[in-house]
Write an enzyme that holds these catalytic residues in place. Structure first.
Site, PDB file in Angstrom:
ATOM      1  N   GLU A 101      50.829  33.162  43.084  1.00  0.00           N
ATOM      2  CA  GLU A 101      49.608  33.771  43.616  1.00  0.00           C
ATOM      3  C   GLU A 101      49.352  33.425  45.081  1.00  0.00           C
ATOM      4  OE1 GLU A 101      45.729  31.226  42.737  1.00  0.00           O
ATOM      5  OE2 GLU A 101      46.717  31.802  40.882  1.00  0.00           O
ATOM      6  N   ARG A 107      45.722  27.596  35.468  1.00  0.00           N
ATOM      7  CA  ARG A 107      46.709  27.551  36.546  1.00  0.00           C
ATOM      8  C   ARG A 107      47.894  28.443  36.165  1.00  0.00           C
ATOM      9  NH1 ARG A 107      43.292  26.153  39.298  1.00  0.00           N
ATOM     10  NH2 ARG A 107      43.058  24.303  40.624  1.00  0.00           N
ATOM     11  N   ASP A 133      43.868  35.214  35.201  1.00  0.00           N
ATOM     12  CA  ASP A 133      43.114  35.109  36.455  1.00  0.00           C
ATOM     13  C   ASP A 133      43.904  34.291  37.471  1.00  0.00           C
ATOM     14  OD1 ASP A 133      40.626  35.466  38.010  1.00  0.00           O
ATOM     15  OD2 ASP A 133      40.440  33.287  37.802  1.00  0.00           O
ATOM     16  N   HIS A 151      42.032  35.288  40.675  1.00  0.00           N
ATOM     17  CA  HIS A 151      41.482  33.934  40.750  1.00  0.00           C
ATOM     18  C   HIS A 151      39.987  33.957  41.089  1.00  0.00           C
ATOM     19  CE1 HIS A 151      43.086  29.620  41.154  1.00  0.00           C
ATOM     20  NE2 HIS A 151      41.791  29.541  40.946  1.00  0.00           N
TER      21      HIS A 151
END
Length: 333
Positions: free
Chosen positions: A264, A235, A259, A296
């Site tokens: 985001e 996260r 990622d 992600h």
């Protein structure tokens, strides 16, 4: 049952429609994220909503869901930091999730990011396409014998421990609740401070909670080895972005692979190639030659998406039939 999906992408529609042949639910898809404004597009007669990581389910949204007759909130992911569970309980809306779908998918992407950063294969690919066959600037190191610190040893962290161990690394782990299976297999648990000090590579696999928010910050970075590699496929909020930028500038952080990203929800899962991005922090991160950002996608495999769809729809089936789910880890409220 009628289910409204938010934050919908083409692959969501494909996999959920295929898996829905077993359930025959009435599925409706919306592209926008769920928030206090988009909640109003839910039509009458909808029984459940299905949401993803960047949908915001605060008390205001949940109150509006209750007024619209929503009985169930189904998360098609494992984390639930974006849901006010107390509000859901207050308004008597059941909440379920997919606690484990394909930990191998995320663990493999973590390894891919690490190897890419270390051996610079992304740069080599671009060079060769331009007929530049020089090796200058592509020097890496052996992962073999390095100490890898894994923070969080749930389903994904456990798989990553075993995956990275196979490369001949020394794996140490930190978790408030150590995994007994890993302990029996000889994996060593240490304190967080010891892990930060000893690790050549650190990989984050813990949930985002008030306790883990900005786990990686100025203080914890100062404890790390000079040139440490840091990978986050968990996260975005685990990392204080401004502090990690300072760590990159000082070369305390030798390489960063993320990622996920704190902000985001304004960027990921959409094409912004023709847009001026106003987020200075992500722009600065992308400017570093030793930073690798993916949007992600660690979960993004055929196997994982199939499992996510099946488990999500089956959770809703069980809730509608008996108001409970056999797998208690999937039932949040």
């Amino acid at each position: 049952m009628k289910v409204s999906f938010f934050s919908t992408q083409p692959y969501d529609i494909k996999f959920f429609n295929e898996c829905n042949e077993k359930f025959n639910f009435d599925l409706e898809y919306f592209e926008p994220n769920l928030d206090e404004h988009t909640v109003n597009i839910i039509e009458e007669g909808t029984d459940a909503i299905c949401v993803f990581v960047n949908d915001k389910l605060n008390e205001g949204v949940i109150k509006k869901l209750k007024k619209r007759g929503i009985k169930y909130i189904a998360l098609r992911n494992a984390g639930f930091n974006n849901v006010d569970l107390e509000a859901a309980k207050k308004y008597e809306i059941k909440v379920c999730r997919v606690p484990a779908y394909s930990p191998q998918a995320v663990a493999e992407h973590t390894l891919a990011m690490l190897l890419t950063l270390n051996r610079k294969t992304h740069k080599a690919y671009n060079r060769v396409r331009e007929q530049n066959f020089s090796l200058n600037g592509l020097l890496g190191t052996n992962i073999y014998t390095k100490t890898v610190g894994v923070i969080g040893t749930g389903n994904i962290g456990r798989v990553f421990c075993k995956t990275i161990k196979a490369l001949g690394t020394n794996v140490i782990a930190y978790d408030l609740y150590p995994n007994e299976e890993l302990k029996k297999e000889g994996f060593q648990y240490v304190t967080l401070e010891e892990l930060l000090k000893q690790s050549d590579i650190i990989s984050l696999h813990c949930p985002l909670t008030p306790e883990t928010h900005h786990l990686i910050n100025k203080q914890t970075i100062s404890l790390m080895k000079n040139g440490v590699y840091l990978i986050n496929t968990s996260r975005g909020g685990l990392i204080n972005t401004l502090d990690i930028i300072d760590g990159l500038k000082s070369k305390k952080i030798g390489a960063l692979g993320i990622d996920v990203y704190e902000q985001e929800d304004k960027l990921f899962f959409r094409d912004l190639s023709e847009t001026i991005i106003k987020d200075d922090k992500i722009q600065l991160l992308l400017s570093f030659p030793n930073v690798l950002v993916t949007a992600h996608q660690a979960f993004f495999t055929e196997e994982a998406l199939t499992q996510i769809a099946l488990v999500t729809l089956d959770n809703l089936r069980q809730l509608s039939n008996s108001n409970s789910i056999d797998n208690k880890a999937a039932e949040l409220v």
